[in-house]
Motif scaffolding. Structure first.
Motif, short mmCIF file in Angstrom:
data_model
loop_
_atom_site.label_atom_id
_atom_site.label_comp_id
_atom_site.label_asym_id
_atom_site.label_seq_id
_atom_site.Cartn_x
_atom_site.Cartn_y
_atom_site.Cartn_z
N ILE A 3 1.47 -1.04 -0.36
CA ILE A 3 0.17 -0.02 -0.12
C ILE A 3 0.64 1.14 0.25
N PHE A 4 0.46 2.27 -0.52
CA PHE A 4 1.40 3.19 -0.54
C PHE A 4 0.44 4.96 -1.20
N PRO A 5 0.98 6.16 -0.77
CA PRO A 5 0.52 7.43 -0.54
C PRO A 5 0.51 7.94 -2.12
N ASP A 6 1.71 7.28 -2.84
CA ASP A 6 2.21 8.03 -4.06
C ASP A 6 3.57 6.99 -5.20
N ASN A 7 3.43 7.41 -6.00
CA ASN A 7 5.19 6.34 -6.04
C ASN A 7 5.73 7.43 -7.54
N ILE A 38 1.89 12.46 -2.04
CA ILE A 38 0.76 12.48 -1.36
C ILE A 38 1.16 14.20 -0.94
N PHE A 39 1.96 15.23 -0.93
CA PHE A 39 1.74 16.33 -0.08
C PHE A 39 1.35 17.28 -1.18
N THR A 40 1.14 16.72 -2.90
CA THR A 40 0.36 17.39 -3.23
C THR A 40 -0.73 17.17 -3.48
N GLN A 41 -1.45 15.93 -3.52
CA GLN A 41 -2.33 15.25 -3.27
C GLN A 41 -3.22 15.68 -2.81
N VAL A 42 -3.08 16.17 -1.49
CA VAL A 42 -3.46 16.85 -0.72
C VAL A 42 -3.77 18.36 -0.57
N ASN A 43 -3.58 18.74 -1.70
CA ASN A 43 -2.97 20.38 -1.86
C ASN A 43 -2.10 20.95 -0.73
N TYR A 95 -1.16 20.32 5.59
CA TYR A 95 0.28 19.37 6.81
C TYR A 95 -0.99 18.35 7.54
N ASP A 96 -1.84 19.26 8.26
CA ASP A 96 -3.12 18.27 8.64
C ASP A 96 -3.27 16.38 7.56
N LEU A 97 -3.94 17.07 6.77
CA LEU A 97 -4.49 15.42 6.09
C LEU A 97 -2.93 14.91 5.41
N PHE A 98 -1.74 15.42 5.23
CA PHE A 98 -0.80 14.41 5.21
C PHE A 98 -0.38 13.75 5.80
N ARG A 99 -0.25 14.64 7.26
CA ARG A 99 -0.81 13.70 8.47
C ARG A 99 -0.83 12.16 8.75
N MET A 100 -2.78 12.35 8.62
CA MET A 100 -3.65 11.84 8.11
C MET A 100 -3.00 10.30 7.79
N ALA A 101 -3.11 11.43 6.36
CA ALA A 101 -2.42 9.91 5.29
C ALA A 101 -1.65 9.39 5.52
N ILE A 102 -0.25 9.87 6.07
CA ILE A 102 1.36 9.09 6.43
C ILE A 102 0.71 7.86 7.88
N SER A 103 -0.05 8.41 8.57
CA SER A 103 -0.09 7.86 10.12
C SER A 103 -1.77 5.69 9.17
N TYR A 104 -2.66 6.96 8.19
CA TYR A 104 -3.39 5.82 7.90
C TYR A 104 -2.47 4.92 6.75
N LEU A 130 8.14 16.90 2.69
CA LEU A 130 6.59 17.15 1.85
C LEU A 130 7.91 17.41 0.27
N MET A 131 8.49 16.78 -0.17
CA MET A 131 8.50 16.81 -1.48
C MET A 131 6.64 16.90 -2.70
N SER A 132 7.14 17.86 -3.57
CA SER A 132 5.80 17.77 -4.04
C SER A 132 5.71 18.44 -5.68
#
Length: 198
Positions: free
Chosen positions: A16-20, A26-31, A34-43, A60-62
Motif C-alpha cells: 500500500i502506498f500514498p504515491d509513487n 501525496i503532499f500535492t494530492q492533499v493540496n 499538512y494536517d491531511l498529510f499527517r492523516m494520510a501517512i498515519s493511515y 514534503l516533496m511535491s
C-alpha cells in the motif's frame, strides 16, 4: 479499497502506498495541507498491508501545478556538489519539512517492532460525522487509529467501539506521546490523527 479485500488470498501482503513515481506526490494530492498529510501517512503506516513510501515523502516533496514525471522524480536534496539544501543532514529545510521528517521517522520507529501492525487483524467502522476509526489487534495488543477531519474539536462517543475497547481503560497515544484515559467519550483535537496503543 478495503471493501475489495475479499478478492485477495491474503490482503495483509498487499503493498500500500500514498504515491509513487508515476503519480502526484501525496503532499500535492492533499493540496499541501499538512494536517491531511499527517492523516494520510498515519493511515498508510498503521493499515493492513506492507507500506511503501516514495523517497522525499518525509520532507514534503511535491509537484504543485504539474504532472511532469521529471518534477515528480526530482532529486532528493543533498549529497551533490552545490546543493544548498541537504535533507540528509537537515540543512536548509523549512520548519514544516523538519517536523514532517521527524513525524514520519517517529511513526516508522514505533511500528518497526509492532507485530500487531504487521500481522494483526483489522476492524474498521463506517466514518461518522467526519471521524473514521479503525483497530489493529491480536491476542496481545490493540491499536486504535482515529482520524478527525472536522475543523473543530470533537467528542467521540466510544460506545460504538465496545467490541474492541471492552476491558480497556488507558492507552498510550503514539504521536503526542501521552497517556489517554478512556471514558464515555474521547476528545479529539481538530483536524487530527491519533494512534492509541493499548
Amino acid at each position: 479499497g478495503l471493501g475489495s479485500d475479499f478478492l485477495y488470498a491474503d490482503p495483509t501482503e498487499l503493498v500500500i502506498f500514498p504515491d509513487n513515481h508515476d503519480m502526484s506526490r501525496i503532499f500535492t494530492q492533499v493540496n499541501e495541507d499538512y494536517d491531511l498529510f499527517r492523516m494520510a501517512i498515519s493511515y498508510i503506516l498503521t493499515m493492513r498491508g506492507v507500506p511503501q513510501l516514495y523517497y522525499g515523502t518525509e520532507i514534503l516533496m511535491s509537484n504543485p501545478g504539474t504532472e511532469s514525471h521529471g518534477i515528480i522524480r526530482s532529486d532528493f536534496p543533498g549529497g551533490w556538489a552545490g546543493d544548498t539544501i541537504n535533507a540528509f543532514q537537515d540543512i536548509g529545510l523549512s520548519d514544516q519539512q523538519t517536523e514532517a521528517k521527524k513525524f514520519v521517522k517517529n511513526l516508522l520507529q514505533w511500528r518497526k517492532n509492532k507485530s500487531v501492525i504487521h500481522y494483526g487483524k483489522l476492524m474498521h467502522y463506517t466514518p461518522l460525522d467526519g471521524v473514521y476509526v479503525y483497530f489493529r489487534y491480536n491476542e496481545d495488543q490493540t491499536v486504535m487509529v482515529v482520524l478527525n477531519k472536522n475543523n473543530s474539536k470533537t467528542a467521540l462517543k466510544l460506545d460504538r467501539f465496545a467490541e474492541r475497547l471492552r476491558g480497556l481503560s488507558q492507552g498510550h497515544e503514539v504521536i503526542s506521546d501521552r497517556t489517554i484515559e478512556l471514558g464515555d467519550t474521547l476528545e479529539l483535537p481538530e483536524r487530527s490523527v491519533m494512534v492509541v496503543e493499548f
